[in-house]
Every structure is written in C-alpha cells, then in structure tokens.
Design a protein around this motif. Structure first.
Motif, PDB file in Angstrom:
ATOM      1  N   TYR A   1       0.853  -1.248  -0.142  1.00 44.57           N
ATOM      2  CA  TYR A   1      -0.039   0.004  -0.055  1.00 44.57           C
ATOM      3  C   TYR A   1       0.826   1.144   0.025  1.00 44.57           C
TER       4      TYR A   1
ATOM      5  N   LYS B   1      -6.282  -1.931  -2.393  1.00 47.52           N
ATOM      6  CA  LYS B   1      -7.307  -1.755  -1.427  1.00 47.52           C
ATOM      7  C   LYS B   1      -7.955  -3.011  -1.051  1.00 47.52           C
TER       8      LYS B   1
ATOM      9  N   GLU C   1     -12.887   5.239  -5.602  1.00 50.52           N
ATOM     10  CA  GLU C   1     -11.367   5.282  -5.040  1.00 50.52           C
ATOM     11  C   GLU C   1     -10.869   6.357  -6.288  1.00 50.52           C
TER      12      GLU C   1
END
Length: 577
Positions: free
Chosen positions: A112, A183, A255
């Motif tokens: 991430y 995600k 997103e």
C-alpha cells in the motif's frame, strides 16, 4: 473453495475444515485461491492428480513463509519487493495473506502507500498477470456483459477507480489499477473479507496526462478523458450492471476519482446504492479519530480547538464535514462549529466574497467572514489554530516558520501532514518534532521512522485509511447494510480513537500500532455491527447474539485447508473434481 456454512444460529457459524476444489491437476496449481505450492500433502498430490508436478519435498506453511521472507529481503528496493509480493498473490493467496498478516507493519508500506504509488507510476512496466476488470468507455452499452466475464458469482465488495486522482500523483489513467488491487488486498489482510468476494475494477475513460499518453508502455486508452453526458451515462450503466449482476447488497467503494466527480458521484448514488468514497469518508474518519485521540493529549475539549486545513479538495472537505458533525454532536451549534474550521486552497484563505474567486461547490460551506489572506504562514499567525491539517499533496507546505509559530501559539500543537505518498507530505516527522521542540502531536498519511529528540523517542502516528475502510467493508457485508451513512464513519472514528492506549500516546502515537491493525479492524467491525442494528441500518437477520464470535467466525483464514476427504465423503468429493 468451499464457502462458510450458514445457520439460523449465526454465532455458531464456523469455517469449513475440508475444502473441495472444483479443479484438479495442473489447473489446481494455477488457481491462487486453491494452490498450496509445496504445501500439498502426499495424499492430496495423489488424489488431486498433481503428484510429480511438484518437487517431492513437502513444506509446512511456516516453512513456506520463511522462504518468502528470504526472497523478500533479497531485493534491495521496495518496488521490486512489491512486484515479488504481487506475484506471490497471483500464485498462492493463502500464503500471501499469511505473510502479510504476520508481518503487517513491514508489509503495509510495500503493498500500500507509499510503494503502491511507485507501482502505479510504473504499472505498464511491472504489469504481469490480469487482476480485476478493465472496462473502457468504448464498452459503453456492454458493461453488464463484461461483468459476466468475471468468474466469481458471489462478489460482495468492489473497489472502482477511473484513475484521475491517484494519491497525490494526479491523473494516471489505467495505471491507477494498482489502487483498487491494493485496497482489496487490505480488505482481506486487515479485516478478513473473503478474497473470492472482492473485485477491483478500472473504468478507463482516457487520461489527460500527456506524458502517459506518449508512454509506449501505457496499458490504457490513448485518448483524452471522456467527460460530460457520455461519462455520466457510463457510470450509470456501471452501477446498474453491478446490481443486476451481483445484487443490491454489493458494496461499491469509489476510489481516487477527481474532485469534481468524487463528490458528485457520492451524492448521486449514496441513497440508491451501497457505496462510499474512501478518499472523502475514509480519510475523514481516520483524521477525526486522530484528532479525538490528540485531544486526550492536549487536554482541550473539541469546542476549544481551531482547525486550519492546507487544501480544500475531497480529503480536506471530507475531514471538515465529519469534524463538523462531531462538533455538533458534542453540543456546539453549526454556526459555532463552522467558525472553528478554516480552509486554505491555492488562492489563499477561503473567505466570503474573496477577490481572487474560486469559492464554489463544497467550499462555500466553509467560507469565513474575514479579510483575504494569501499565504498559509500568515493564516497561522492571524487565526492562531490549535491544529493544522495538510491533505493537498503540497510537499513542504508546513514550513519551519509555520511549525515554530504553531509551537509558540500552543503548548501541544497538533500537526497532521496527511498527504500521500511520502514525497508529497507537508513536512517530515523529524521536522515537526524538531521545530516544535518535541511538543507537537504529529500524524502523517505515509509512514515515518521513529524520531529521537533530546533523548526521547517519538513514534509518529500514521493516519492510514486502512484503519477504517476494511472494517466498514466487512461490517457492511456481514450485516447487509444497504445505505452507508455519515454516522457510520463518525462511529468508526470514535471506535478507533477509543483503542489508542495511554502507552500509545506516551510514545507519540494517536493511532494504535499497525502491528495490531487486524485486531483493531475486528473490534471496529463488531462496534459497527452493534451500531447498524441499533440504528436499523442492518438488513441481515436474525441479529447475532454474540457479534464478536460471529465476526471472527466469518473472517478469512490464512491457514491451509485440507483437500483430503473422509471416506464417507468420497463420492461427493469425486463428483466435484
């Protein structure tokens, strides 16, 4: 992979102990949901037709984890480590998640932020194997057909982007697919959402990034972004197709859409579909949680704080709105609360009738009755905030002078440099502690190493959205929330803040350590289930009598399942392979 059992006695639901794969032989080894690499026992190899397709040695999962970590440390840069981990996920999902959950503090910055930002910038170079769906504007009229090409029938969580505002990196178009993939990896690793129920989607409508359009490695449409009616119709078709294919209870997480679309899409769909926007609402929940925890350190109630935001985009507006809700819940009127929230954009302080203009849309609510001020430094000197929050991807915006002034105005100034990736942070942790003489309460969007100032070690808090969105997703799935209200995110913030211990705060943290994030997500999910049933948001009945047991029983397990059936199950087993 066998699904979890269902029962009217929900709290007694337990994972199935024996999986019955629908494929055998080499196809089994190519399915990341089923593959165990050299973790297959001799019996499994013989029964499943893979004996001889693997080296003769059999490794336990722990031995495989050791081998993965040896490979992980072999690489000398984080992008190569990212590529290696993604290849592991494409080959053996249980092993991938086992490695991540056992080393979460080490792995989070790789899978991430900040490394996922590097990965997106080079996505055409590192692209290996398809993961998720790519739906382009040229597919308009056939979106449902493309959704039907996805093999999983029971999708419960979709993360979708059009790639227009990837982190603080801007319009990356189709290269932004790394964000939905990342995600959803966190949905599983941190909250235990079943990976087979997750679907990352890229809506490719082009890109206005001239550099990418001329990149020979670009994997998306080589055209300027589609806008206007055609874009709106495309998104409408996508939302309709999702419900038609997977049902009204499918969660869609928006997103990294551009500011102009992010708020519009959230407002348009939030009451008709099961949606939320992580950049607006997830960021807000994490930031407000950090503020709530910070107030335990400063000793000032919410009503006695003044907040200045560097930036007025979707992240800042989302934080400000949730902060406004928290203030009103604490007893303040809306007008009193609004006077405590000040915002600075590219044209200076947002005030009514600003000569430089630019006060439109979501900014209007936060426009103050004040003379215009052009620079953030002057805003800090005149407004005298107790807290400054940066979320505009303007590196270095919190200058030495601003940090010194914040420490002059406050005994314990609150400094939140939340922009991602690390290269876009408003200041570093070291700068914050140094120029405030170790007195600030600091949090950042990307991780910083511990800082030593005058023989005291500070562990900077990372205001990572991963503290909130996986738990919101799992709670939504488990109790069948169809409309995700703002109250859900305020409850998430309160739950997260309550988990910050005295020891955490003494170390400089305003969030629990990342090493505990799986337990944090689980506890937050239980809290959100309580809230959802209390407020009538949950549609899954009967209501679990023991929500803690219910949640833990439904979470994804990283342990290998046995593919060897009992003798009495043999006919059923054979029929499935």
């Amino acid at each position: 992979m066998a699904k979890l059992q269902t029962s009217t006695s929900i709290e007694e639901v337990k994972p199935v102990e024996i999986a019955r794969p629908r494929v055998r032989g080499v196809d089994l080894l190519r399915d990341p949901l089923l593959n165990k690499d050299m973790g297959f026992s001799l019996q499994e190899r013989q029964l499943l037709g893979i004996h001889g397709l693997l080296p003769p040695i059999m490794l336990s999962q722990e031995e495989q984890v050791y081998a993965v970590m040896q490979n992980f440390y072999r690489w000398d840069n984080d992008l190569d480590r990212y590529i290696y981990l993604m290849s592991l996920q494409d080959r053996n999902e249980k092993l991938f998640y086992k490695v991540v959950t056992e080393n979460v503090e080490l792995m989070m910055p790789i899978i991430y932020t900040p490394t996922v930002g590097q990965a997106c910038l080079k996505y055409g170079l590192i692209y290996r194997k398809p993961r998720g769906l790519y739906i382009s504007i040229n597919d308009k009229g056939h979106v449902f057909d493309i959704l039907c090409n996805w093999p999983a029938e029971d999708v419960k969580a979709i993360v979708v982007t059009d790639g227009e505002r990837i982190l603080g990196l801007g319009d990356l178009g189709c290269f932004g697919m790394g964000i939905p993939v990342g995600k959803l990896s966190l949905y599983t690793a941190l909250a235990g959402v079943q990976p087979a129920q997750c679907l990352p989607i890229m809506l490719d409508v082009g890109t206005n990034n001239a550099k990418i359009l001329t990149d020979p490695l670009y994997i998306g449409l080589r055209q300027k972004r589609e806008t206007g009616q055609a874009y709106d119709e495309f998104i409408d078709e996508f939302m309709t197709a999702v419900v038609k294919r997977y049902g009204r209870d499918t969660l869609v997480q928006f997103e990294d859409f551009g500011n102009h679309n992010a708020f519009k899409l959230l407002e348009k769909y939030r009451d008709r579909y099961c949606v939320f926007n992580d950049d607006i609402q997830g960021t807000a929940a994490v930031a407000v949680a950090g503020i709530m925890a910070s107030l335990k350190i400063t000793g000032k109630p919410l009503s006695e704080n003044t907040f200045v935001f560097q930036g007025a985009g979707e992240a800042s507006i989302g934080i400000a709105k949730l902060l406004l809700m928290a203030m009103k819940e604490s007893g303040m009127s809306e007008s009193e609360a609004l006077r405590k929230i000040w915002m600075v954009d590219s044209k200076g302080l947002i005030v009514k009738n600003r000569p430089s203009g630019g006060v439109t849309g979501q900014k209007v609510l936060f426009a103050q009755d004040h003379a215009p001020i052009d620079k953030l430094e002057q805003v800090v000197k005149q407004i005298k905030p107790t807290c400054i929050i940066g979320a505009a991807a303007q590196p270095g915006a919190f200058t030495e002078q601003i940090l010194i002034d914040m420490a002059t105005i406050n005994d314990r100034p609150i400094i939140f440099a939340l922009s991602n990736p690390t290269s876009k942070a408003e200041c570093t942790a070291e700068q914050a502690y140094k120029f405030t003489k170790g007195r600030c309460v600091f949090a950042s969007g990307s991780p910083f190493r511990p800082v030593t100032y005058e023989n005291k070690v500070f562990h900077p808090g990372q205001g990572n959205n991963a503290y909130v969105f996986p738990a919101v997703g799992l709670a939504t799935i488990l109790c069948d929330i169809r409309t995700i209200t703002e109250e859900v995110f305020l409850e998430s913030a309160k739950a997260l803040a309550s988990m910050v211990t005295k020891k955490d705060m003494e170390e400089g943290r305003v969030y629990p350590p990342l090493s505990q994030i799986r337990e944090v997500s689980t506890r937050m999910t239980v809290h959100l289930l309580d809230f959802a049933y209390k407020k009538g948001l949950a549609l899954h009945y009967p209501e679990p009598s023991n929500k803690n047991s219910f949640v833990r029983a439904q979470q994804y397990s990283t342990e290998y399942l046995s593919y060897v059936p009992e003798i009495y199950e043999w006919p059923q087993f054979c029929s499935r392979i």
